[in-house]
Motif scaffolding. Structure first.
Motif, PDB file in Angstrom:
ATOM      1  N   ALA A  49      80.609  46.931   1.745  1.00 43.03           N
ATOM      2  CA  ALA A  49      79.390  46.195   2.086  1.00 43.03           C
ATOM      3  C   ALA A  49      78.392  46.365   0.955  1.00 43.03           C
ATOM      4  O   ALA A  49      78.297  47.439   0.351  1.00 43.03           O
ATOM      5  CB  ALA A  49      78.807  46.715   3.397  1.00 43.03           C
ATOM      6  N   VAL A 105      76.473  43.858  10.286  1.00 39.19           N
ATOM      7  CA  VAL A 105      77.625  44.319   9.501  1.00 39.19           C
ATOM      8  C   VAL A 105      78.735  44.792  10.439  1.00 39.19           C
ATOM      9  O   VAL A 105      79.920  44.491  10.230  1.00 39.19           O
ATOM     10  CB  VAL A 105      77.208  45.451   8.552  1.00 39.19           C
ATOM     11  N   VAL A 153      79.928  41.415   2.940  1.00 41.11           N
ATOM     12  CA  VAL A 153      81.028  42.287   3.313  1.00 41.11           C
ATOM     13  C   VAL A 153      82.296  41.664   2.741  1.00 41.11           C
ATOM     14  O   VAL A 153      82.648  40.525   3.087  1.00 41.11           O
ATOM     15  CB  VAL A 153      81.165  42.451   4.836  1.00 41.11           C
TER      16      VAL A 153
END
Length: 477
Positions: A40, A50, A31
């Motif tokens: 991402a 994430v 990321v």
């Protein structure tokens, strides 16, 4: 596992790259964020990792990128992009069956101050794409190289079929040169594979540093001429885990986020009945605990090792599985790992001590094997490591059948009236293989020990490929 990475250059102080590591598969996702915007790259199905990064960084997700159609895990990219309303970018000509943007080398991908440029990078796959990462119009700070240029090596090129392996290896050779031409030497390389991944063409001889300049001095892709590179890459590519055959097609069709809900709890007696009925029961406790007491018919895949790879080599992906774990944390970690390759149907789990345990696995160390050999009686020994490991040295008189070649392994052990002794590098694979054989009613002895200690305790050892041809048998027996 998360690792924050901070670039050294002062004029890129607003750029942050967070690495999300998946050591069980030898992969990394990323990321990148700057001034509240994020992208991402090559994410997996457990999207909470994430989401945690985005929340901590206070960043809005603007795009999700894939460097290639993955063969070693199910992508979470499509699901992540839909969840956040972000752009979803895949390599040009990737025949996905859902709506996505095609990476275009002529058109930058602008997300706030972040700018990414697609670089065609065929080799690991035929549509593979790398992305240079910039802050506005500055030179590239980094590059997401996926399965092309890795740290100390490159991605393997045989996953689309052995008939295309050489063609794609030559593409890979020119891809790394294209990257060297387009990127500054200071650019940090952010590969998806390496780190123990089966998508890398053999382990790196020397990983080297993370910048392009570092790799120019150590990576065989830059040090060898084209023919030598191709020969070396093809020679070093090892076995392909069985589940790889299904990942590409599933990723092209689009996958959903992992369901990590708590599976139903089962008593040990119920699990034993399910195992007896032929259900796949994976015991993910430490293998030493399994050896002391386990339920008959279960398979040991120690959660401290690459559980997803070996489950994918062992269990049909669409069949239900039952898990046996020592505690809740171990169960959750195993379930997460298995979800990454599509083992989603966890029919139940037993957590805690086994009060109904009627079986034990016979284990020994190399000292015990040396003692058995010293009696003069015949001892049947199977080396279940990979071929490349066998060629670096092996027990004199052993037969070689890799652990994942179960049919050949079954044939080999059933030729002997006495239990066969199985060894690998540490005991992990020998235990997997031994319990698969035990599931078929075949008795074995598992050497749960470090193979590096074998010669020191008196086990006769052949160094490299130099061994008496009539004593050691390579591959299928």
């Amino acid at each position: 596992m998360l690792r924050l990475e901070w670039p050294a250059a002062a004029d890129t102080s607003t750029l942050n790259v967070t690495t999300i590591e998946t050591p069980g598969l030898g992969d990394r996702s990323y990321v990148a964020d700057a001034d509240g915007w994020a992208v991402a790259v090559d994410v997996q199905r457990d999207l909470d990792r994430v989401e945690d990064v985005l929340q901590r960084r206070g960043a809005r997700l603007g795009a999700v990128l894939e460097t290639h159609i993955h063969n070693d895990y199910l992508s979470g990219g499509w699901a992540l992009a839909r969840r956040f309303g972000a752009r979803y970018v895949v390599p040009s000509y990737a025949p996905v069956s859902f709506r996505a943007e095609s990476a275009d080398p002529r058109e930058p991908i602008d997300i706030g101050p972040l700018r990414l440029r697609a670089i065609p990078a065929p080799g690991h796959t035929d549509t593979h794409t790398a992305y240079s990462l910039h802050v506005e119009d500055r030179p590239a700070d980094a590059a997401f190289t996926g399965g092309s240029l890795l740290l100390g090596g490159t991605g393997r090129t045989d996953l689309l079929g052995s008939e295309r392996a050489e063609e794609l290896a030559r593409e890979q050779y020119w891809t790394v040169r294209r990257l060297a031409r387009l990127l500054p030497g200071s650019a940090r390389l952010l590969p998806t594979h390496g780190f123990g991944s089966f998508c890398m063409a053999g382990p790196a001889l020397e990983e080297g540093g993370e910048t392009l300049a570092d790799q120019l001095t150590v990576n065989p892709a830059y040090l060898l001429d084209e023919d030598a590179f191709v020969a070396d890459l093809l020679r070093r590519s090892g076995p392909v885990p069985a589940y790889f055959a299904e990942m590409g097609e599933r990723n092209l069709a689009g996958t959903v986020a992992a369901d990590l809900g708590t599976p139903p709890r089962l008593t040990a007696a119920t699990v034993q009945q399910m195992a007896a009925a032929g259900c796949w029961v994976l015991d993910v406790r430490p293998r030493s605990d399994y050896a002391k007491a386990h339920l008959p018919g279960t398979v040991s895949i120690d959660a401290r090792g690459p559980i997803a790879t070996w489950a994918g080599w062992t269990v049909p992906l669409d069949e239900p599985v039952v898990l046996v774990a020592a505690d809740e944390q171990q169960l959750a970690a195993a379930q997460r790992e298995l979800s990454r390759i599509g083992v989603d149907h966890v029919a139940g789990a037993h957590v805690g001590p086994l009060r109904t345990a009627a079986a034990a696995l016979t284990t020994e160390d190399f000292g015990g094997l040396a003692a058995a050999l010293g009696t003069g009686r015949s001892v049947d020994v199977l080396d279940v490591r990979e071929t490349s490991e066998w060629h670096t040295g092996h027990l004199r008189g052993a037969r070689h059948v890799p652990a994942h070649e179960l049919d050949d392994l079954t044939t080999a052990v059933t030729r002997s009236a006495e239990p066969s002794w199985l060894y690998c590098a540490s005991g992990f694979r020998a235990t997997v293989a031994g319990t698969l054989l035990s599931r078929q009613g075949i008795d074995v002895v598992v050497l749960d020990d470090d193979v590096a200690l074998a010669a020191a305790v008196g086990v006769p050892w052949c160094a490299g490929q130099h061994c008496p041809a009539d004593r050691c048998v390579h591959a299928q027996t």
